[in-house]
Design an enzyme around this catalytic site. Sequence first.
Site, mmCIF file in Angstrom:
data_model
loop_
_atom_site.group_PDB
_atom_site.id
_atom_site.type_symbol
_atom_site.label_atom_id
_atom_site.label_comp_id
_atom_site.label_asym_id
_atom_site.label_seq_id
_atom_site.Cartn_x
_atom_site.Cartn_y
_atom_site.Cartn_z
ATOM 1 N N TYR A 52 -18.364 -102.087 -33.822
ATOM 2 C CA TYR A 52 -17.011 -101.508 -34.133
ATOM 3 C C TYR A 52 -15.897 -102.421 -34.244
ATOM 4 O O TYR A 52 -14.861 -102.189 -34.242
ATOM 5 C CB TYR A 52 -16.981 -100.275 -33.229
ATOM 6 N N PHE A 60 -8.322 -94.513 -32.095
ATOM 7 C CA PHE A 60 -9.507 -94.192 -31.678
ATOM 8 C C PHE A 60 -10.480 -95.101 -31.052
ATOM 9 O O PHE A 60 -11.544 -94.680 -30.746
ATOM 10 C CB PHE A 60 -10.424 -93.251 -32.972
ATOM 11 N N ARG A 88 -27.212 -91.590 -45.670
ATOM 12 C CA ARG A 88 -25.549 -91.064 -45.310
ATOM 13 C C ARG A 88 -25.498 -89.610 -45.814
ATOM 14 O O ARG A 88 -24.463 -88.805 -45.139
ATOM 15 C CB ARG A 88 -24.439 -92.170 -45.866
ATOM 16 N N THR A 94 -18.478 -87.698 -41.912
ATOM 17 C CA THR A 94 -18.046 -88.302 -40.314
ATOM 18 C C THR A 94 -17.382 -87.340 -39.555
ATOM 19 O O THR A 94 -17.750 -87.207 -38.469
ATOM 20 C CB THR A 94 -17.080 -89.558 -40.678
ATOM 21 N N ARG A 105 -24.917 -83.688 -39.243
ATOM 22 C CA ARG A 105 -23.651 -83.508 -38.684
ATOM 23 C C ARG A 105 -23.119 -82.042 -38.740
ATOM 24 O O ARG A 105 -22.723 -81.405 -37.764
ATOM 25 C CB ARG A 105 -22.445 -84.610 -38.885
ATOM 26 N N ASN A 115 -20.473 -87.236 -33.107
ATOM 27 C CA ASN A 115 -20.917 -86.592 -34.310
ATOM 28 C C ASN A 115 -22.168 -87.046 -34.619
ATOM 29 O O ASN A 115 -23.028 -87.083 -35.605
ATOM 30 C CB ASN A 115 -20.080 -87.213 -35.429
ATOM 31 N N HIS A 118 -25.011 -92.245 -36.665
ATOM 32 C CA HIS A 118 -24.234 -93.259 -37.121
ATOM 33 C C HIS A 118 -25.274 -93.765 -38.201
ATOM 34 O O HIS A 118 -26.349 -93.813 -38.062
ATOM 35 C CB HIS A 118 -23.799 -94.603 -36.429
#
Length: 135
Positions: A52, A60, A88, A94, A105, A115, A118
């Site tokens: 990340y 966040f 995706r 997201t 999700r 969620n 990834h």
Amino acid sequence: MHDVEKTLILIKPDGVRKQLIGEVVSRFEKKGLTVLKLEMMSLSREKAQLHYAEHVGKPFYPPLIDFITSGPLVAMVLEGQRAISVARKMCGATDSALAEAGTIRGDYSIYNNQNVVHSSDSAESATREISIYFG
């Protein structure tokens, strides 16, 4: 014919806690994507920070690192035609509250920061992320 791609999928700690591993893997397999690698692991803070890195400094970021390292996750490499965009789309938006029913999700998550999954967002991200999790 589109190029065969590889992508990284994580079943995040909330997905593991909800016992969704089989369901998530099954959805990708039924779609026609091939599981090349799959491993349950506990993510170190160092690997989480590598993954990340683009979010450092954002509000966040600290809770994201805390969450992704809060329990075991499942990392997998999927391969198939347009694997990145297909995966995706299957994962959904997201922000889980905006994710359509029928997506992972949309069906299994309410919270934006927890969620379930990834999914790599580009070929470059997929290559970088796969190397973090699988060397």
